[in-house]
Design a protein around this motif. Structure first.
Motif, mmCIF file in Angstrom:
data_model
loop_
_atom_site.group_PDB
_atom_site.id
_atom_site.type_symbol
_atom_site.label_atom_id
_atom_site.label_comp_id
_atom_site.label_asym_id
_atom_site.label_seq_id
_atom_site.Cartn_x
_atom_site.Cartn_y
_atom_site.Cartn_z
ATOM 1 N N GLY A 54 0.697 -1.024 -0.293
ATOM 2 C CA GLY A 54 -0.082 0.302 0.079
ATOM 3 C C GLY A 54 0.361 1.941 -0.231
ATOM 4 N N SER A 55 2.491 1.148 0.591
ATOM 5 C CA SER A 55 3.182 2.409 0.159
ATOM 6 C C SER A 55 3.456 3.318 -0.908
ATOM 7 C CB SER A 55 4.315 2.218 0.744
ATOM 8 O OG SER A 55 5.050 1.227 0.461
ATOM 9 N N PHE A 56 3.097 1.751 -2.511
ATOM 10 C CA PHE A 56 3.534 2.486 -3.345
ATOM 11 C C PHE A 56 1.201 3.228 -4.152
ATOM 12 C CE2 PHE A 56 6.426 -0.717 -2.514
ATOM 13 C CZ PHE A 56 7.157 0.502 -2.507
ATOM 14 N N GLU A 57 0.755 3.050 -3.827
ATOM 15 C CA GLU A 57 -0.365 3.503 -3.919
ATOM 16 C C GLU A 57 -0.260 5.064 -4.333
ATOM 17 O OE1 GLU A 57 -5.386 3.776 -2.353
ATOM 18 O OE2 GLU A 57 -3.815 3.429 -1.220
ATOM 19 N N GLY A 58 -1.140 5.011 -5.792
ATOM 20 C CA GLY A 58 -0.857 5.571 -6.812
ATOM 21 C C GLY A 58 0.668 6.779 -7.206
ATOM 22 N N ARG A 59 1.390 5.637 -7.310
ATOM 23 C CA ARG A 59 2.709 5.627 -8.160
ATOM 24 C C ARG A 59 2.472 4.288 -9.050
ATOM 25 N NH1 ARG A 59 6.542 6.453 -3.206
ATOM 26 N NH2 ARG A 59 7.948 4.970 -4.433
ATOM 27 N N ASP A 60 3.044 4.647 -10.054
ATOM 28 C CA ASP A 60 3.600 3.417 -10.744
ATOM 29 C C ASP A 60 4.752 3.267 -10.535
ATOM 30 O OD1 ASP A 60 1.766 4.453 -13.216
ATOM 31 O OD2 ASP A 60 2.945 5.910 -13.991
ATOM 32 N N VAL A 61 4.610 1.356 -10.324
ATOM 33 C CA VAL A 61 5.777 0.025 -9.999
ATOM 34 C C VAL A 61 5.280 -1.118 -10.577
ATOM 35 C CG1 VAL A 61 5.621 -1.064 -7.914
ATOM 36 C CG2 VAL A 61 4.235 1.323 -8.083
ATOM 37 N N VAL A 62 6.708 -1.337 -11.189
ATOM 38 C CA VAL A 62 6.697 -2.635 -11.561
ATOM 39 C C VAL A 62 7.391 -3.751 -10.475
ATOM 40 C CG1 VAL A 62 7.894 -3.770 -13.358
ATOM 41 C CG2 VAL A 62 7.519 -1.712 -13.994
ATOM 42 N N PHE A 63 6.408 -4.744 -10.069
ATOM 43 C CA PHE A 63 7.266 -6.066 -9.519
ATOM 44 C C PHE A 63 7.709 -7.030 -10.369
ATOM 45 C CE2 PHE A 63 4.062 -3.684 -6.227
ATOM 46 C CZ PHE A 63 4.765 -3.792 -5.840
ATOM 47 N N TRP A 64 8.797 -7.559 -9.694
ATOM 48 C CA TRP A 64 9.564 -8.538 -10.685
ATOM 49 C C TRP A 64 9.083 -10.137 -9.438
ATOM 50 C CZ3 TRP A 64 15.508 -8.651 -12.441
ATOM 51 C CH2 TRP A 64 15.282 -10.208 -13.324
ATOM 52 N N PHE A 65 9.038 -10.820 -9.198
ATOM 53 C CA PHE A 65 9.004 -11.634 -8.449
ATOM 54 C C PHE A 65 9.611 -13.154 -9.226
ATOM 55 C CE2 PHE A 65 4.260 -11.104 -10.219
ATOM 56 C CZ PHE A 65 3.885 -12.508 -10.427
ATOM 57 N N TRP A 66 9.982 -14.060 -8.641
ATOM 58 C CA TRP A 66 10.300 -15.234 -9.315
ATOM 59 C C TRP A 66 10.362 -16.320 -8.725
ATOM 60 C CZ3 TRP A 66 15.037 -17.435 -7.387
ATOM 61 C CH2 TRP A 66 15.605 -19.025 -8.446
ATOM 62 N N ALA A 67 9.492 -17.214 -8.819
ATOM 63 C CA ALA A 67 9.354 -18.645 -8.957
ATOM 64 C C ALA A 67 10.288 -19.518 -8.502
ATOM 65 C CB ALA A 67 7.809 -18.940 -8.674
ATOM 66 N N PRO A 68 10.804 -20.657 -8.621
ATOM 67 C CA PRO A 68 11.547 -21.496 -8.272
ATOM 68 C C PRO A 68 10.607 -23.398 -8.428
ATOM 69 C CG PRO A 68 12.204 -20.392 -6.192
ATOM 70 C CD PRO A 68 10.765 -19.615 -6.692
ATOM 71 N N TRP A 69 9.821 -23.097 -9.100
ATOM 72 C CA TRP A 69 9.983 -24.377 -8.857
ATOM 73 C C TRP A 69 10.220 -25.596 -10.281
ATOM 74 C CZ3 TRP A 69 5.726 -21.020 -7.840
ATOM 75 C CH2 TRP A 69 5.515 -20.273 -9.137
#
Length: 63
Positions: free
Chosen positions: A48-63
């Motif tokens: 929620g601290s990024f609300e109102g801002r453009d954000v790109v989340f890059w996540f990785w799942a090692p399965w």
């Protein structure tokens, strides 16, 4: 040969027709930012601290 092609094309087109069986998911009027995540440095932050801002989340799942 041409008759077989026309029949095959008719079968393919018949299989593609019809109404969709599912409906689109509902989109909330306002985005809901919930969750706490950890950075690679080990620091935590709330989404929620990024609300109102453009954000790109890059996540990785090692399965």
């Amino acid at each position: 040969m041409r008759t077989r092609l026309v029949i095959a094309l008719g079968i393919v087109l018949a299989a593609c027709g019809g109404a969709p069986t599912s409906t689109a998911p509902e989109i909330p009027a306002e985005p809901v930012f919930v969750g706490e995540f950890e950075t690679l440095a080990g620091e935590t932050f709330e989404l929620g601290s990024f609300e109102g801002r453009d954000v790109v989340f890059w996540f990785w799942a090692p399965w």
